[in-house]
Design a protein around this motif. Sequence first.
Motif, mmCIF file in Angstrom:
data_model
loop_
_atom_site.group_PDB
_atom_site.id
_atom_site.type_symbol
_atom_site.label_atom_id
_atom_site.label_comp_id
_atom_site.label_asym_id
_atom_site.label_seq_id
_atom_site.Cartn_x
_atom_site.Cartn_y
_atom_site.Cartn_z
ATOM 1 N N MET A 1 0.849 -1.191 0.000
ATOM 2 C CA MET A 1 0.000 0.000 0.000
ATOM 3 C C MET A 1 0.884 1.240 0.000
ATOM 4 N N ASP A 2 0.609 2.200 -0.898
ATOM 5 C CA ASP A 2 1.388 3.434 -0.896
ATOM 6 C C ASP A 2 0.446 4.631 -1.001
ATOM 7 N N LEU A 3 1.012 5.818 -0.791
ATOM 8 C CA LEU A 3 0.204 7.033 -0.758
ATOM 9 C C LEU A 3 -0.457 7.316 -2.101
ATOM 10 N N GLN A 4 0.237 7.000 -3.201
ATOM 11 C CA GLN A 4 -0.337 7.281 -4.507
ATOM 12 C C GLN A 4 -1.604 6.457 -4.747
ATOM 13 N N GLN A 5 -1.583 5.212 -4.296
ATOM 14 C CA GLN A 5 -2.780 4.386 -4.419
ATOM 15 C C GLN A 5 -3.940 4.998 -3.629
ATOM 16 N N MET A 6 -3.633 5.526 -2.449
ATOM 17 C CA MET A 6 -4.675 6.179 -1.654
ATOM 18 C C MET A 6 -5.227 7.396 -2.376
ATOM 19 N N ARG A 7 -4.343 8.168 -3.004
ATOM 20 C CA ARG A 7 -4.808 9.347 -3.759
ATOM 21 C C ARG A 7 -5.745 8.921 -4.878
ATOM 22 N N TYR A 8 -5.419 7.836 -5.548
ATOM 23 C CA TYR A 8 -6.269 7.352 -6.634
ATOM 24 C C TYR A 8 -7.644 6.938 -6.103
ATOM 25 N N VAL A 9 -7.659 6.230 -4.979
ATOM 26 C CA VAL A 9 -8.927 5.802 -4.397
ATOM 27 C C VAL A 9 -9.782 7.016 -4.017
ATOM 28 N N LEU A 10 -9.183 8.015 -3.397
ATOM 29 C CA LEU A 10 -9.925 9.208 -3.010
ATOM 30 C C LEU A 10 -10.462 9.939 -4.236
ATOM 31 N N ALA A 11 -9.663 9.990 -5.291
ATOM 32 C CA ALA A 11 -10.103 10.661 -6.513
ATOM 33 C C ALA A 11 -11.303 9.949 -7.124
ATOM 34 N N VAL A 12 -11.279 8.612 -7.146
ATOM 35 C CA VAL A 12 -12.410 7.861 -7.671
ATOM 36 C C VAL A 12 -13.640 8.085 -6.793
ATOM 37 N N ALA A 13 -13.454 8.055 -5.489
ATOM 38 C CA ALA A 13 -14.578 8.266 -4.567
ATOM 39 C C ALA A 13 -15.175 9.656 -4.731
ATOM 40 N N ASP A 14 -14.318 10.666 -4.906
ATOM 41 C CA ASP A 14 -14.808 12.045 -5.021
ATOM 42 C C ASP A 14 -15.523 12.302 -6.336
ATOM 43 N N THR A 15 -15.063 11.668 -7.412
ATOM 44 C CA THR A 15 -15.629 11.926 -8.737
ATOM 45 C C THR A 15 -16.649 10.885 -9.178
ATOM 46 N N ALA A 16 -16.693 9.736 -8.460
ATOM 47 C CA ALA A 16 -17.573 8.616 -8.845
ATOM 48 C C ALA A 16 -17.304 8.167 -10.273
ATOM 49 N N SER A 17 -16.039 8.255 -10.687
ATOM 50 C CA SER A 17 -15.683 7.893 -12.064
ATOM 51 C C SER A 17 -14.186 7.630 -12.146
ATOM 52 N N PHE A 18 -13.810 6.505 -12.744
ATOM 53 C CA PHE A 18 -12.394 6.228 -12.966
ATOM 54 C C PHE A 18 -11.833 7.169 -14.027
ATOM 55 N N THR A 19 -12.637 7.516 -15.009
ATOM 56 C CA THR A 19 -12.168 8.418 -16.069
ATOM 57 C C THR A 19 -11.866 9.800 -15.512
ATOM 58 N N GLU A 62 -16.063 2.423 2.067
ATOM 59 C CA GLU A 62 -16.483 3.443 3.037
ATOM 60 C C GLU A 62 -15.615 3.390 4.285
ATOM 61 N N ALA A 63 -15.257 2.183 4.723
ATOM 62 C CA ALA A 63 -14.416 2.034 5.918
ATOM 63 C C ALA A 63 -12.992 2.484 5.655
ATOM 64 N N PHE A 64 -12.520 2.304 4.425
ATOM 65 C CA PHE A 64 -11.137 2.627 4.084
ATOM 66 C C PHE A 64 -10.914 4.131 3.940
ATOM 67 N N LEU A 65 -11.935 4.847 3.474
ATOM 68 C CA LEU A 65 -11.754 6.242 3.075
ATOM 69 C C LEU A 65 -11.262 7.165 4.190
ATOM 70 N N PRO A 66 -11.881 7.178 5.391
ATOM 71 C CA PRO A 66 -11.411 8.116 6.425
ATOM 72 C C PRO A 66 -9.950 7.915 6.795
ATOM 73 N N ALA A 67 -9.526 6.676 6.942
ATOM 74 C CA ALA A 67 -8.133 6.416 7.306
ATOM 75 C C ALA A 67 -7.187 6.832 6.180
ATOM 76 N N ALA A 68 -7.617 6.635 4.933
ATOM 77 C CA ALA A 68 -6.787 7.045 3.804
ATOM 78 C C ALA A 68 -6.607 8.558 3.790
ATOM 79 N N ARG A 69 -7.687 9.283 4.043
ATOM 80 C CA ARG A 69 -7.582 10.745 4.092
ATOM 81 C C ARG A 69 -6.626 11.178 5.205
ATOM 82 N N GLN A 70 -6.751 10.532 6.364
ATOM 83 C CA GLN A 70 -5.875 10.890 7.479
ATOM 84 C C GLN A 70 -4.421 10.600 7.152
ATOM 85 N N ALA A 71 -4.175 9.486 6.460
ATOM 86 C CA ALA A 71 -2.797 9.139 6.095
ATOM 87 C C ALA A 71 -2.208 10.169 5.150
ATOM 88 N N LEU A 72 -2.979 10.608 4.174
ATOM 89 C CA LEU A 72 -2.484 11.612 3.228
ATOM 90 C C LEU A 72 -2.280 12.960 3.922
#
Length: 313
Positions: A1-19, A62-72
């Motif tokens: 697990m790395d920070l860039q992967q977390m950024r990607y997950v947050l971006a998908v969650a925020d935009t609701a789109s991989f594109t 949903e469970a992963f998102l808050p911790a990912a934000r805190q890590a970033l």
Amino acid sequence: MDLQQMRYVLAVADTASFTRAAERCHVVQSALSHQVARLEKELGARLFERTSRRVRLTAAGEAFLPAARQALEAAERARAEVAAATGEIRGGLTVGSIPTVTAVDLPAVLRDYRLRYPRVRISLRAGSSERLVEQVRDGLLDAAFLGVLPGFRPRGVRHRELAHGRHVAVVAPDHPLAARPEVDLGRLADEAFVDFAEGSAARAQSDRAFAAAGLRREVAFEVSGAELMVRMVRHGLGIALLPGRFAAELHGVRTVPVTDGPVRVEHLVWSRFPPSPAAAAFLELLGSEPLGSEPNGSEEPTEHAPFAPDGGK
């Protein structure tokens, strides 16, 4: 697990789109999708439900998102602390304010701050006083400017009283009261009012004043912002009560002093936790030193307090 992967997950969650997430992160979609899939494999759970029409978080996501934000946020804070140790202030600063703040010239303060610390990303959010306190307490804002009733003591944050000021009546230029040198609440009670939403701190200031005078009034229109309120007053739909110093800068309306009008107190609030280097620099610019203050205490304005003009607002 790395920070860039977390950024990607947050971006998908925020935009609701991989594109759209790939566009935001400036990578090709296949690379972003591959990294999200690798992370899901490592976690042993899918973070997103993908269909041809939509992308949404799973329960695991949903469970992963808050911790990912805190890590970033922690990673960014670490970089900012290292930079500060070498004499450079960087990172992010998020400030909240009521729209009618007058105790500070906020655009001028932010301009001076940007000139001093050009590497800091500044965000400004408007909101109600009660919501701003909550956001500072939750760590979503570094500091905020409030307008509240006298005696208000925000909990869970540090705060400093900046200025007091009395409201004035704001009326259309052709309103019968426009030429009056002053009025009292008794004279205003029969007017139709434009005001903020019931239950808000901004509305409570006027409601409390009328109740204390034993008077009732009609609020014909509730609005969420001062700009719309002034436009409605200008068109003769009602009158308003607004802080005197704020109202003095309005165009196309008349202001009339109210002898027994509401009083508003402006506060600066900031987190009770140690501030980031960027937030500490902002508080220092305002003359508010966070270290050594009690979590629920206040710092009363002094004769020489910056941005606390004599006579209030």
